[in-house]
Design an enzyme around this catalytic site. Structure first.
Site, PDB file in Angstrom:
ATOM      1  N   LEU A 278     112.351  73.110  70.387  1.00  0.00           N
ATOM      2  CA  LEU A 278     112.534  73.792  71.766  1.00  0.00           C
ATOM      3  C   LEU A 278     111.912  75.153  71.626  1.00  0.00           C
ATOM      4  O   LEU A 278     112.247  76.064  70.740  1.00  0.00           O
ATOM      5  CB  LEU A 278     114.077  73.872  72.067  1.00  0.00           C
ATOM      6  CG  LEU A 278     114.291  74.682  73.259  1.00  0.00           C
ATOM      7  CD1 LEU A 278     113.668  73.920  74.616  1.00  0.00           C
ATOM      8  CD2 LEU A 278     115.574  74.871  73.639  1.00  0.00           C
ATOM      9  N   ASP A 279     110.956  75.368  72.215  1.00  0.00           N
ATOM     10  CA  ASP A 279     110.177  76.640  72.474  1.00  0.00           C
ATOM     11  C   ASP A 279     109.696  77.202  71.085  1.00  0.00           C
ATOM     12  O   ASP A 279     109.933  78.449  70.800  1.00  0.00           O
ATOM     13  CB  ASP A 279     111.115  77.527  73.068  1.00  0.00           C
ATOM     14  CG  ASP A 279     111.430  77.311  74.506  1.00  0.00           C
ATOM     15  OD1 ASP A 279     110.756  76.705  75.083  1.00  0.00           O
ATOM     16  OD2 ASP A 279     112.648  77.983  74.920  1.00  0.00           O
ATOM     17  N   THR A 280     109.329  76.358  70.076  1.00  0.00           N
ATOM     18  CA  THR A 280     108.923  76.786  68.834  1.00  0.00           C
ATOM     19  C   THR A 280     107.573  76.556  68.233  1.00  0.00           C
ATOM     20  O   THR A 280     107.001  76.682  67.276  1.00  0.00           O
ATOM     21  CB  THR A 280     109.851  76.118  67.987  1.00  0.00           C
ATOM     22  OG1 THR A 280     109.730  74.920  67.758  1.00  0.00           O
ATOM     23  CG2 THR A 280     111.211  76.658  68.127  1.00  0.00           C
TER      24      THR A 280
END
Length: 335
Positions: A278-280
């Site tokens: 997630l969002d990485t």
């Protein structure tokens, strides 16, 4: 925004127009130029010059730049800008060259063969050529949810030529009425809109995959649903997302409120490649703006939305201009 500057050089009485460095507005500005040549040599009087872009990644060694330059020069081409990056203590070479050439002297197929030979010589991991005036535009699909600001900005950027892509469709899990600005715009330009509501248990990803199978990459314009690992593996191409926060801080939902609560003095937006985390994913572009104690959540959001639009457009443009290369496990080189 870049400035096109004239650099006049004498080469068989040709005038060559050179473009500026990486800050040039867009490769849309790369036009095919009709060049007047010596009237005593009619065979060259109708020559055309156009622009090419080549990016290269291979193990670092001596002679790579010389080989690439010689390849372009021996076919009558001229390098307009060159970027090279070799990380410290890592034996890997990255380059991006923009060059002008005559397609009659250097056909597209021959160009592929020439760069392929260099790729084999240096065991290249990546060698990509793009000729904007000759190659098809990248085909993209846009996924969006309720918030319109990024979607509308992309549509207008596509309409006025700031984004040199073909939008195949817009897919959303949010219903939009026929009289809404988005639907009216899409109908005017014959771009299909697919409303796929779904639930948390059924995100209708198989239907999305069917709609995007012929695209070159996807853009998430504030699409709030998390794409599954199965979807990412099945699609198998790049997906560019925008996050309304300065990653890696304030991941997940409601980053603006997180930033307000933290009392930050800078807010930002981050455009990145979607991965299973997630969002990485690897970051392509980030933009920031200063805020103060005088800002409340509403002004935070307003400033954040403006940053998101600029950041997403910049990331897509960089991607289309072959400026973005993978670097290490979770980083990018952006020329």
């Amino acid at each position: 925004m870049g400035i096109v500057r004239k650099l006049c050089s004498t080469l068989n009485n040709l005038k060559v127009f050179r473009l500026s460095n990486r800050n040039s507005h867009s490769y849309n500005n790369f036009s095919t130029c009709n060049i007047s040549v010596d009237p005593l040599n009619p065979s060259s009087s109708n020559s055309f010059l156009t622009h090419g872009i080549h990016v290269f990644q291979c193990p670092d060694t001596v002679g790579i730049v010389a080989k690439l330059s010689d390849c372009i020069a021996t076919r009558g081409g001229n390098i307009l800008s060159a970027d090279v990056f070799v990380p410290q203590n890592k034996q890997v070479f990255y380059s991006r060259n923009v060059f002008v050439f005559d397609p009659a002297m250097w056909p597209r197929i021959q160009m592929e063969e020439d760069f392929l030979r260099i790729s084999k010589t240096f065991n290249a991991m990546r060698s990509v050529i793009r000729v904007p005036a000759l190659d098809p535009k990248y085909k993209i699909a846009i996924l969006a949810s309720k918030q319109d600001h990024c979607l509308i900005d992309l549509l207008h950027g596509w309409q006025d030529g700031r984004l040199s892509v073909d939008i195949t469709c817009v897919i959303s899990n949010h219903y939009r009425a026929p009289e809404s600005e988005v639907i009216r715009f899409l109908e005017m330009h014959s771009v299909p809109y697919h409303y796929l509501g779904g639930t948390a248990e059924n995100k209708r990803e198989e239907e999305i995959l069917e709609l995007v199978q012929n695209t070159d990459f996807l853009v998430l314009a504030r699409y709030i649903r998390i794409l599954s690992s199965t979807f990412l593996r099945s699609y198998g191409k790049d997906i560019i997302n925008i996050h309304h926060g300065l990653l890696p801080s304030f991941k997940g939902i409601n980053p603006s409120k997180q930033a307000v609560d933290a009392g930050v003095k800078l807010i930002g937006a981050t455009s990145y490649f979607v991965t299973e985390g997630l969002d990485t994913g690897p970051i392509i572009e980030q933009m920031v703006e200063r805020v103060s104690h005088r800002d409340d959540l509403r002004s935070f959001v307003q400033k954040s939305e403006n940053l998101e639009k600029q950041c997403l457009t910049s990331a897509i443009r960089s991607y289309c201009e072959l400026r973005v290369l993978p670097y290490e496990e979770n980083k990018t080189v952006v020329f």
